[in-house]
Design a protein around this motif. Structure first.
Motif, PDB file in Angstrom:
ATOM      1  N   VAL A  13      49.009  46.833  41.599  1.00  0.00           N
ATOM      2  CA  VAL A  13      48.868  45.818  40.555  1.00  0.00           C
ATOM      3  C   VAL A  13      48.469  46.444  39.213  1.00  0.00           C
ATOM      4  O   VAL A  13      48.899  45.982  38.155  1.00  0.00           O
ATOM      5  N   GLN A  14      47.672  47.492  39.243  1.00  0.00           N
ATOM      6  CA  GLN A  14      47.103  48.082  38.034  1.00  0.00           C
ATOM      7  C   GLN A  14      48.101  48.417  36.930  1.00  0.00           C
ATOM      8  O   GLN A  14      47.791  48.187  35.762  1.00  0.00           O
ATOM      9  N   PRO A  15      49.283  48.938  37.215  1.00  0.00           N
ATOM     10  CA  PRO A  15      50.200  49.270  36.128  1.00  0.00           C
ATOM     11  C   PRO A  15      50.611  48.070  35.263  1.00  0.00           C
ATOM     12  O   PRO A  15      51.085  48.244  34.149  1.00  0.00           O
ATOM     13  N   HIS A  16      50.403  46.869  35.760  1.00  0.00           N
ATOM     14  CA  HIS A  16      50.784  45.669  35.022  1.00  0.00           C
ATOM     15  C   HIS A  16      49.722  45.246  34.003  1.00  0.00           C
ATOM     16  O   HIS A  16      49.975  44.360  33.182  1.00  0.00           O
ATOM     17  N   GLY A  17      48.541  45.860  34.093  1.00  0.00           N
ATOM     18  CA  GLY A  17      47.490  45.676  33.094  1.00  0.00           C
ATOM     19  C   GLY A  17      47.228  44.245  32.678  1.00  0.00           C
ATOM     20  O   GLY A  17      46.982  43.386  33.505  1.00  0.00           O
ATOM     21  N   ASP A  19      49.031  41.894  31.721  1.00  0.00           N
ATOM     22  CA  ASP A  19      49.904  40.840  32.245  1.00  0.00           C
ATOM     23  C   ASP A  19      49.264  40.165  33.463  1.00  0.00           C
ATOM     24  O   ASP A  19      49.480  38.974  33.702  1.00  0.00           O
ATOM     25  N   VAL A  20      48.478  40.926  34.200  1.00  0.00           N
ATOM     26  CA  VAL A  20      47.821  40.402  35.397  1.00  0.00           C
ATOM     27  C   VAL A  20      46.840  39.297  35.019  1.00  0.00           C
ATOM     28  O   VAL A  20      46.868  38.198  35.588  1.00  0.00           O
ATOM     29  N   THR A  21      45.987  39.573  34.054  1.00  0.00           N
ATOM     30  CA  THR A  21      44.980  38.572  33.702  1.00  0.00           C
ATOM     31  C   THR A  21      45.603  37.393  32.956  1.00  0.00           C
ATOM     32  O   THR A  21      45.151  36.262  33.117  1.00  0.00           O
ATOM     33  N   ARG A  49      37.297  41.225  30.328  1.00  0.00           N
ATOM     34  CA  ARG A  49      36.140  41.183  31.239  1.00  0.00           C
ATOM     35  C   ARG A  49      36.585  41.001  32.686  1.00  0.00           C
ATOM     36  O   ARG A  49      36.034  41.623  33.593  1.00  0.00           O
ATOM     37  N   LEU A  50      37.553  40.117  32.889  1.00  0.00           N
ATOM     38  CA  LEU A  50      38.061  39.904  34.245  1.00  0.00           C
ATOM     39  C   LEU A  50      38.674  41.181  34.796  1.00  0.00           C
ATOM     40  O   LEU A  50      38.413  41.559  35.943  1.00  0.00           O
ATOM     41  N   TRP A  51      39.482  41.855  33.995  1.00  0.00           N
ATOM     42  CA  TRP A  51      40.138  43.084  34.437  1.00  0.00           C
ATOM     43  C   TRP A  51      39.093  44.139  34.794  1.00  0.00           C
ATOM     44  O   TRP A  51      39.199  44.813  35.824  1.00  0.00           O
ATOM     45  N   ALA A  52      38.070  44.265  33.951  1.00  0.00           N
ATOM     46  CA  ALA A  52      37.001  45.230  34.218  1.00  0.00           C
ATOM     47  C   ALA A  52      36.234  44.860  35.488  1.00  0.00           C
ATOM     48  O   ALA A  52      35.901  45.737  36.298  1.00  0.00           O
ATOM     49  N   ALA A  53      35.970  43.584  35.673  1.00  0.00           N
ATOM     50  CA  ALA A  53      35.236  43.141  36.868  1.00  0.00           C
ATOM     51  C   ALA A  53      36.048  43.393  38.137  1.00  0.00           C
ATOM     52  O   ALA A  53      35.494  43.856  39.145  1.00  0.00           O
ATOM     53  N   LEU A  54      37.335  43.109  38.088  1.00  0.00           N
ATOM     54  CA  LEU A  54      38.177  43.379  39.263  1.00  0.00           C
ATOM     55  C   LEU A  54      38.174  44.860  39.605  1.00  0.00           C
ATOM     56  O   LEU A  54      38.032  45.237  40.772  1.00  0.00           O
ATOM     57  N   GLY A  55      38.330  45.683  38.589  1.00  0.00           N
ATOM     58  CA  GLY A  55      38.307  47.128  38.817  1.00  0.00           C
ATOM     59  C   GLY A  55      36.984  47.592  39.392  1.00  0.00           C
ATOM     60  O   GLY A  55      36.944  48.419  40.302  1.00  0.00           O
ATOM     61  N   ALA A  56      35.890  47.041  38.876  1.00  0.00           N
ATOM     62  CA  ALA A  56      34.563  47.418  39.366  1.00  0.00           C
ATOM     63  C   ALA A  56      34.357  46.972  40.810  1.00  0.00           C
ATOM     64  O   ALA A  56      33.787  47.709  41.624  1.00  0.00           O
ATOM     65  N   VAL A  57      34.827  45.782  41.141  1.00  0.00           N
ATOM     66  CA  VAL A  57      34.704  45.297  42.521  1.00  0.00           C
ATOM     67  C   VAL A  57      35.475  46.207  43.465  1.00  0.00           C
ATOM     68  O   VAL A  57      34.944  46.668  44.487  1.00  0.00           O
ATOM     69  N   VAL A  58      36.709  46.500  43.115  1.00  0.00           N
ATOM     70  CA  VAL A  58      37.536  47.348  43.980  1.00  0.00           C
ATOM     71  C   VAL A  58      36.923  48.743  44.101  1.00  0.00           C
ATOM     72  O   VAL A  58      36.859  49.308  45.196  1.00  0.00           O
ATOM     73  N   THR A  66      25.439  48.452  45.082  1.00  0.00           N
ATOM     74  CA  THR A  66      25.993  48.307  43.728  1.00  0.00           C
ATOM     75  C   THR A  66      26.832  47.054  43.633  1.00  0.00           C
ATOM     76  O   THR A  66      26.717  46.277  42.671  1.00  0.00           O
ATOM     77  N   LEU A  67      27.688  46.832  44.614  1.00  0.00           N
ATOM     78  CA  LEU A  67      28.570  45.669  44.610  1.00  0.00           C
ATOM     79  C   LEU A  67      27.763  44.378  44.628  1.00  0.00           C
ATOM     80  O   LEU A  67      28.024  43.463  43.824  1.00  0.00           O
ATOM     81  N   VAL A  68      26.795  44.282  45.502  1.00  0.00           N
ATOM     82  CA  VAL A  68      25.993  43.062  45.607  1.00  0.00           C
ATOM     83  C   VAL A  68      25.238  42.811  44.301  1.00  0.00           C
ATOM     84  O   VAL A  68      25.223  41.689  43.794  1.00  0.00           O
ATOM     85  N   GLY A  69      24.635  43.839  43.737  1.00  0.00           N
ATOM     86  CA  GLY A  69      23.912  43.666  42.478  1.00  0.00           C
ATOM     87  C   GLY A  69      24.823  43.184  41.363  1.00  0.00           C
ATOM     88  O   GLY A  69      24.465  42.280  40.588  1.00  0.00           O
ATOM     89  N   MET A  70      25.989  43.774  41.280  1.00  0.00           N
ATOM     90  CA  MET A  70      26.956  43.377  40.261  1.00  0.00           C
ATOM     91  C   MET A  70      27.377  41.921  40.459  1.00  0.00           C
ATOM     92  O   MET A  70      27.428  41.137  39.507  1.00  0.00           O
ATOM     93  N   LEU A  71      27.683  41.533  41.703  1.00  0.00           N
ATOM     94  CA  LEU A  71      28.123  40.173  41.983  1.00  0.00           C
ATOM     95  C   LEU A  71      27.012  39.154  41.754  1.00  0.00           C
ATOM     96  O   LEU A  71      27.265  38.048  41.272  1.00  0.00           O
ATOM     97  N   GLN A  72      25.796  39.523  42.079  1.00  0.00           N
ATOM     98  CA  GLN A  72      24.681  38.614  41.825  1.00  0.00           C
ATOM     99  C   GLN A  72      24.512  38.364  40.325  1.00  0.00           C
ATOM    100  O   GLN A  72      24.311  37.223  39.894  1.00  0.00           O
ATOM    101  N   ASN A  73      24.617  39.421  39.546  1.00  0.00           N
ATOM    102  CA  ASN A  73      24.527  39.266  38.095  1.00  0.00           C
ATOM    103  C   ASN A  73      25.664  38.384  37.576  1.00  0.00           C
ATOM    104  O   ASN A  73      25.440  37.484  36.758  1.00  0.00           O
ATOM    105  N   LEU A  74      26.878  38.631  38.053  1.00  0.00           N
ATOM    106  CA  LEU A  74      28.021  37.800  37.648  1.00  0.00           C
ATOM    107  C   LEU A  74      27.809  36.337  38.038  1.00  0.00           C
ATOM    108  O   LEU A  74      28.130  35.430  37.270  1.00  0.00           O
TER     109      LEU A  74
END
Length: 140
Positions: A13-17, A19-21, A49-58, A66-74
């Motif tokens: 999906v990433q090459p679509h940048g 366009d995805v969001t 922000r969405l694109w960055a968050a998806l990348g960070a989650v993956v 790290t994932l739980v802390g990030m998701l709790q903040n979100l």
């Protein structure tokens, strides 16, 4: 949830940048117009922000603290924007539809099941954090 399947499909999906969001928000607002009011009129910053968050989650799928802390903040931040638990299924459906649209041959029933399981964890972690915070975090 299979992190390897999620990572490989996200790589497709990433090459679509951006366009995805753009597709994601078009899908979300078309199928769930009731959530449109939660978002700014212009979505450029939100898309980034969405694109960055998806990348960070993956990237952090296998780093639970790290994932739980990030998701709790979100979750706390989204509550401050007016997001309710009832909004999360709409977002999940649009996310899955978007990933399927852009993943091409990398999208399989197993990939879909893995993303659905991941989104269940993501959304429940965010919802629980918002609920535990009580009052929403002020925005701005």
């Amino acid at each position: 949830m299979d992190p390897a399947l999620i990572k490989s499909s996200f790589s497709a999906v990433q090459p679509h940048g951006t366009d995805v969001t753009a597709y994601f928000y078009d899908h979300l607002f078309e199928h769930h117009p009731e959530v449109r009011g939660l978002f700014a009129e212009h979505l450029d910053e939100q898309r980034d922000r969405l694109w960055a968050a998806l990348g960070a989650v993956v990237s952090n799928l296998e780093d639970t603290p790290t994932l739980v802390g990030m998701l709790q903040n979100l979750g706390r931040r989204h509550a401050g924007y007016g997001a309710l638990p009832a909004h999360y299924p709409a977002v999940g459906a649009s996310l899955i539809a978007t990933l399927e649209h852009f993943a091409g041959d990398a999208w399989t029933p197993e990939v879909e099941a893995s993303w659905a399981a991941a989104y269940a964890v993501i959304s429940s972690t965010m919802i629980d954090a918002a609920a535990a915070a009580g009052d929403p975090i002020p925005v701005g």
